[in-house]
Design an enzyme around this catalytic site. Structure first.
Site, mmCIF file in Angstrom:
data_model
loop_
_atom_site.group_PDB
_atom_site.id
_atom_site.type_symbol
_atom_site.label_atom_id
_atom_site.label_comp_id
_atom_site.label_asym_id
_atom_site.label_seq_id
_atom_site.Cartn_x
_atom_site.Cartn_y
_atom_site.Cartn_z
ATOM 1 C CG ASP A 1 48.841 37.648 37.480
ATOM 2 O OD1 ASP A 1 49.490 36.692 37.009
ATOM 3 O OD2 ASP A 1 47.760 37.511 38.079
ATOM 4 C CG HIS A 2 47.703 36.368 33.675
ATOM 5 N ND1 HIS A 2 46.395 35.992 33.645
ATOM 6 C CD2 HIS A 2 48.333 35.447 34.443
ATOM 7 C CE1 HIS A 2 46.215 34.896 34.365
ATOM 8 N NE2 HIS A 2 47.384 34.554 34.877
ATOM 9 N NE ARG B 1 43.065 32.774 33.062
ATOM 10 C CZ ARG B 1 43.995 32.288 33.884
ATOM 11 N NH1 ARG B 1 45.011 31.588 33.401
ATOM 12 N NH2 ARG B 1 43.904 32.477 35.183
ATOM 13 N N PRO C 1 42.539 28.846 33.458
ATOM 14 C CG PRO C 1 40.235 29.105 33.695
ATOM 15 C CD PRO C 1 41.298 28.838 32.675
ATOM 16 C CD GLU D 1 41.953 28.131 25.174
ATOM 17 O OE1 GLU D 1 42.409 28.918 24.316
ATOM 18 O OE2 GLU D 1 40.830 28.268 25.702
ATOM 19 C CD GLU E 1 33.241 27.195 28.708
ATOM 20 O OE1 GLU E 1 34.451 27.445 28.841
ATOM 21 O OE2 GLU E 1 32.801 26.045 28.465
ATOM 22 C CE1 TYR F 1 50.263 27.905 43.664
ATOM 23 C CE2 TYR F 1 51.006 27.320 41.467
ATOM 24 C CZ TYR F 1 51.268 27.816 42.721
ATOM 25 O OH TYR F 1 52.532 28.230 43.041
ATOM 26 C CE LYS G 1 49.795 22.995 37.538
ATOM 27 N NZ LYS G 1 48.322 23.089 37.423
HETATM 28 CA CA LIG Z 1 40.263 29.933 24.052
HETATM 29 CA CA LIG Z 2 35.136 25.018 28.506
#
Ligand SMILES: [Ca+2]
Ligand SMILES: [Ca+2]
Ligand SMILES: [Ca+2]
Length: 470
Positions: free
Chosen positions: A159-160, A244, A264, A269, A324, A358, A392
């Protein structure tokens, strides 16, 4: 080769104004331009990377097929340039990944760089790792030969993995590695290490474990460039950190390195990668705005993590949660753009999607990116733009750069919507043909947004041509 049934889907939709950084999902305008299209090739086993080669052929890596395939862009005929026996693939996100040509390929140098996952354990156990290997092309036999490991023992996962590989205008290799899928699903109790950096000793003993969630910059022989950033006192292969799953990498004007990153649930981004900068994951997703995301670190649960059951929507109170805005780093960089940011309290459990919610989340799953320069003959709609493929949504998203090339402006436009998962794309040298690789399986959103399991053209290359008049 059959014609693609896409023209009917290219109906003009009004492009909403979306110049603000924080947008609601599904507001990208749909292009109405009548592109010609065809299925150029089929039968690819989880194709992952596609590059227009200096020899005028399309070169494709097949993640599960463990092959590099060379495709004639005129008629789609295929030949295998190598099958790499020690690729380790479980038909998830591991396998044969990135590929890049030496800048002087067929002009005095015939090297090709390839990244893949392998089993570093010689016994029955599996120690999944990634490596970058240099092969040499023989134009007479049209095969890749003489593999040499440039770097091995890199982190790898099912994964990832990220896995995009480029050679920059500075003659350095750039390679992206994701956060390994830590802190979710079967790796819920593995801490995310995107903020961890190598120590001087790690570098000395070539322990690359902290390269999770990083974009690396390497000399073409795999060494650490003398001008790489010194981060927390150590120079290593790390170019940027706090990522990520950055699957898209592209160089733009002025040697700028752009990346795409899977969010997520929201907040995919687009980043501008500058040496030594921190892109915030897992403390920040998208902008540092406390909207619809806070870092929940399952591995730090006060009740042993192993006794918990991971859930996308409900986190037990024993798992610490951090806003955050309570986190800071002097190296932190905001993204240029998010696709898309939603407000606090957004309902991620859309009933249209049922158990496969998702697919309905306000992210597009950006899998790759190319830069289209401005210039004579370039289709006006793409001039000085980034084109991003979506897994997607089965579409290519165009984001316009500002004239100085340093930021993103204006409306986002969707092109080439089909019922396929778009894995990567390449352009012909005149930028008038787009070649899109499709996944072999998986879910995609239909025109109405609900999940579809039947992909229209699995494991294929789709070709779209800009009309002559544009
Ligand atoms: Ca970032
Ligand atoms: Ca944010
Ligand atoms: Ca083994």
């Amino acid at each position: 080769m059959k014609r693609l049934l896409v023209l009917a889907t290219l109906l003009a939709l009004a492009a909403n104004g979306c110049t603000a950084s924080h947008e609601q999902p599904s507001n990208a305008g749909r292009s109405s331009a009548p592109f010609a299209s065809r299925v150029l090739a089929t039968g690819l086993a989880d194709p992952w990377e596609i590059v227009w080669g200096p020899d005028g052929f399309l070169w494709v890596t097949e993640k599960a097929g463990k092959r590099v395939t060379r495709v004639n862009p005129a008629d789609g005929s295929k030949s295998t340039v190598t099958t790499i026996a020690d690729v380790y693939s479980t038909q998830s996100q591991d396998g044969l990944l990135g590929m890049a040509f030496q800048p002087n390929f067929l002009k005095g140098n015939n090297d090709v760089f390839i990244a893949y996952t392998y089993d570093a354990d010689s016994g029955p156990a599996v120690d999944r790792r990634a490596k970058i290997v240099r092969f040499t092309y023989d134009p007479a036999t049209r095969t890749l030969n003489r593999p040499v490991d440039l770097i091995a023992g890199l982190p790898a996962s099912t994964d990832h993995d990220a896995g995009r590989l480029l050679v920059g205008p500075d003659q350095k290799l750039y390679y992206s590695i994701g956060d390994q899928g830590s802190n979710q699903f079967s790796r819920t109790c593995n801490p995310i290490r995107s903020q961890d950096l190598p120590t001087a000793q790690d570098v000395q003993i070539r322990d690359w474990e902290t390269y999770q969630g990083k974009i690396l910059r390497l000399d073409l022989d795999g060494g650490i460039p003398a001008d790489n950033p010194v981060i927390k006192g150590v120079r290593s292969h790390v170019f940027t950190y706090g990522h990520r799953n950055p699957e898209g990498l592209a160089f733009g004007p002025g040697g700028r390195l752009f990346s795409t990153e899977h969010g997520p649930k929201s907040d995919d981004e687009i980043n501008l990668n500058e040496p030594g900068k921190n892109y915030g994951w897992p403390y920040v997703s998208g902008f540092k705005d406390d909207q619809a995301y806070a870092y929940e670190n399952w591995s730090a649960s006060t009740v042993p993590c192993a006794s918990l059951h991971y859930d996308d929507f409900t986190t037990p109170p024993s798992v610490p949660r951090q806003a955050e805005t309570s986190w800071n780093s002097p190296d932190y960089m905001d993204p240029l753009k998010t696709l898309y940011t939603v407000s606090r309290g957004y309902n991620f459990q859309d009933p249209t999607c049922g158990d496969q919610s998702y697919v309905c989340w306000p992210s597009i799953a950006p899998s790759s990116m190319v830069y289209v320069p401005a210039g004579d003959g370039v289709f006006g709609g793409w001039s000085n733009s980034l084109l991003v493929t979506s897994l997607k949504n089965g579409a290519v998203y165009r984001l316009r750069l500002t004239q100085d090339g340093g930021s993103i402006q204006g409306d986002i436009t969707q092109y080439f919507k089909t019922a396929n998962r778009y894995r990567a794309l390449a352009l012909s040298p005149d930028h008038r043909k787009v070649y899109i690789l499709t996944d072999t399986n998986g879910l995609v959103a239909s025109e109405s947004g609900s999940p579809v399991e039947q992909l229209a053209d699995p494991g294929a290359i789709l070709e779209f041509s800009v009309p002559a008049s544009r």
